[in-house]
Every structure is written in structure tokens, then in C-alpha cells.
Design a protein around this motif. Structure first.
Motif, PDB file in Angstrom:
ATOM      1  N   GLU A  17       3.206  -9.096   3.407  1.00 50.64           N
ATOM      2  CA  GLU A  17       2.397 -10.299   3.631  1.00 50.64           C
ATOM      3  C   GLU A  17       3.283 -11.534   3.777  1.00 50.64           C
ATOM      4  OE1 GLU A  17      -0.754 -10.430   4.220  1.00 50.64           O
ATOM      5  OE2 GLU A  17      -1.364  -8.435   3.604  1.00 50.64           O
ATOM      6  N   ASN A  61      -1.451 -15.770   4.011  1.00 48.82           N
ATOM      7  CA  ASN A  61      -0.524 -14.659   3.802  1.00 48.82           C
ATOM      8  C   ASN A  61       0.497 -14.976   2.718  1.00 48.82           C
ATOM      9  OD1 ASN A  61      -0.719 -12.166   5.814  1.00 48.82           O
ATOM     10  ND2 ASN A  61      -1.571 -13.977   6.759  1.00 48.82           N
ATOM     11  N   MET A  64      -1.360 -14.519  -0.513  1.00 56.47           N
ATOM     12  CA  MET A  64      -1.524 -13.089  -0.820  1.00 56.47           C
ATOM     13  C   MET A  64      -0.211 -12.496  -1.332  1.00 56.47           C
ATOM     14  SD  MET A  64      -4.661 -12.334  -0.462  1.00 56.47           S
ATOM     15  CE  MET A  64      -4.335 -10.650  -0.894  1.00 56.47           C
ATOM     16  N   LEU A  68       0.187 -10.741  -4.994  1.00 59.10           N
ATOM     17  CA  LEU A  68       0.651  -9.353  -5.111  1.00 59.10           C
ATOM     18  C   LEU A  68       1.940  -9.250  -5.915  1.00 59.10           C
ATOM     19  CD1 LEU A  68      -0.229  -8.362  -1.474  1.00 59.10           C
ATOM     20  CD2 LEU A  68      -1.159  -7.222  -3.504  1.00 59.10           C
ATOM     21  N   THR A  87      -6.749  -8.526  -2.038  1.00 53.83           N
ATOM     22  CA  THR A  87      -6.185  -7.957  -0.812  1.00 53.83           C
ATOM     23  C   THR A  87      -7.255  -7.234  -0.007  1.00 53.83           C
ATOM     24  OG1 THR A  87      -4.058  -7.715  -1.915  1.00 53.83           O
ATOM     25  CG2 THR A  87      -4.370  -6.452   0.090  1.00 53.83           C
ATOM     26  N   GLY A  91      -8.301  -7.953   3.597  1.00 55.34           N
ATOM     27  CA  GLY A  91      -7.944  -6.882   4.523  1.00 55.34           C
ATOM     28  C   GLY A  91      -9.113  -6.226   5.232  1.00 55.34           C
ATOM     29  N   GLY A 120      -4.381  -2.901   5.000  1.00 52.95           N
ATOM     30  CA  GLY A 120      -5.120  -3.867   4.197  1.00 52.95           C
ATOM     31  C   GLY A 120      -6.328  -3.275   3.500  1.00 52.95           C
ATOM     32  N   PRO A 124      -4.919  -1.508  -1.064  1.00 54.20           N
ATOM     33  CA  PRO A 124      -5.691  -1.961  -2.220  1.00 54.20           C
ATOM     34  C   PRO A 124      -6.584  -0.871  -2.815  1.00 54.20           C
ATOM     35  CG  PRO A 124      -6.392  -3.127  -0.242  1.00 54.20           C
ATOM     36  CD  PRO A 124      -5.191  -2.326   0.122  1.00 54.20           C
TER      37      PRO A 124
END
Length: 142
Positions: A17, A61, A64, A68, A87, A91, A120, A124
């Protein structure tokens, strides 16, 4: 606590990302014209240039990536699950949009777009399905 696999997936997906986040934030025009880099024009073929939209995409992004990687650093199962849900919420619509808008691409691009945007959804869902380290030790789900 997270398993090693959970942390690895969080960091790897966070880094994935990070790349478009930095690229679209620093040079929206370059991102528009050249993304993904090895095949040209995926973004440009989808409509006219919109700097505001591309900078927002870059910022999203980057956010994200922070969520993460931050979840991996935190190391808790809750952080990993929240990152996975965030996500997935990003996604899923991204994947389904591209799934319905690939007719004007070459076949190889269609395959690559579907495969890369599917990450995406897949990553997850895998993160949500992985048990915590505590659950593995005690033999319970959690």
C-alpha cells in the motif's frame, strides 16, 4: 498476540500500500500516466486526470500502510483484526469496481488488474481467519 504469519502479512501488505501511496502523493500526474509501472496507463484509461482524486487516493494508501504496519508493530490480535477490516472495507469496493470496468484493457492487463485488486479481499480475509498466538497455544479460537 499475533502469530508470525499475521505480522508478516500485515507488513507485506502495508508495504504494498505504501508504494502507490507515496507515488500518487508525490507525483499524481506520473501515477496517473504510468501506474503500475510495468504496464502503462491503467489509471489513465479510466478517465480524465483529477489531481484531487489522485492525491486523496495516495493519502488513503499511506493511511492504510500506517494502519497495517502499525498493527504489526503493536502485535495485538485486536489491532490485526481492525487493520484487516479496514483493508477489506477499502479493498472490496476497489476490487468490484475494477472487476466491472476492465473491458477496455488488453487480456494480460485484465488478468493482472483482477489478480492484484483481489489481494485487497484475500489478504484481509486470511488475516481475519488466522487464529491468535494465544488461541494456538491454548487450542481455542480467538
Amino acid at each position: 498476540m499475533q502469530t508470525k504469519l499475521t505480522r508478516v502479512l500485515l507488513v507485506l501488505f502495508g508495504l504494498l500500500e505504501l508504494v502507490p501511496g507515496v507515488w500518487a502523493s508525490l507525483t499524481p500526474t506520473g501515477f496517473y500516466q504510468d501506474f503500475p509501472g510495468f504496464r502503462r496507463g491503467w489509471v489513465a484509461m479510466d478517465g480524465p486526470f483529477n489531481e484531487h482524486l489522485l492525491r486523496d487516493f495516495g493519502g488513503l494508501n499511506l493511511a492504510m500502510a500506517a494502519v497495517l504496519i502499525g498493527a504489526a508493530v503493536t502485535g495485538t490480535t485486536l489491532a490485526a483484526r481492525v487493520a484487516a477490516i479496514a483493508t477489506l472495507l477499502y479493498g472490496a469496493p476497489h476490487f468490484f469496481y475494477h472487476l466491472g470496468h476492465i473491458e477496455h484493457f488488453e487480456q494480460i492487463d485484465k488478468v493482472l488488474i483482477v489478480a492484484t485488486t483481489a489481494l485487497g479481499l484475500v489478504v484481509p480475509l486470511v488475516l481475519l481467519a488466522l487464529p491468535s498466538k494465544k488461541a494456538l497455544v491454548s487450542g481455542t479460537a480467538g
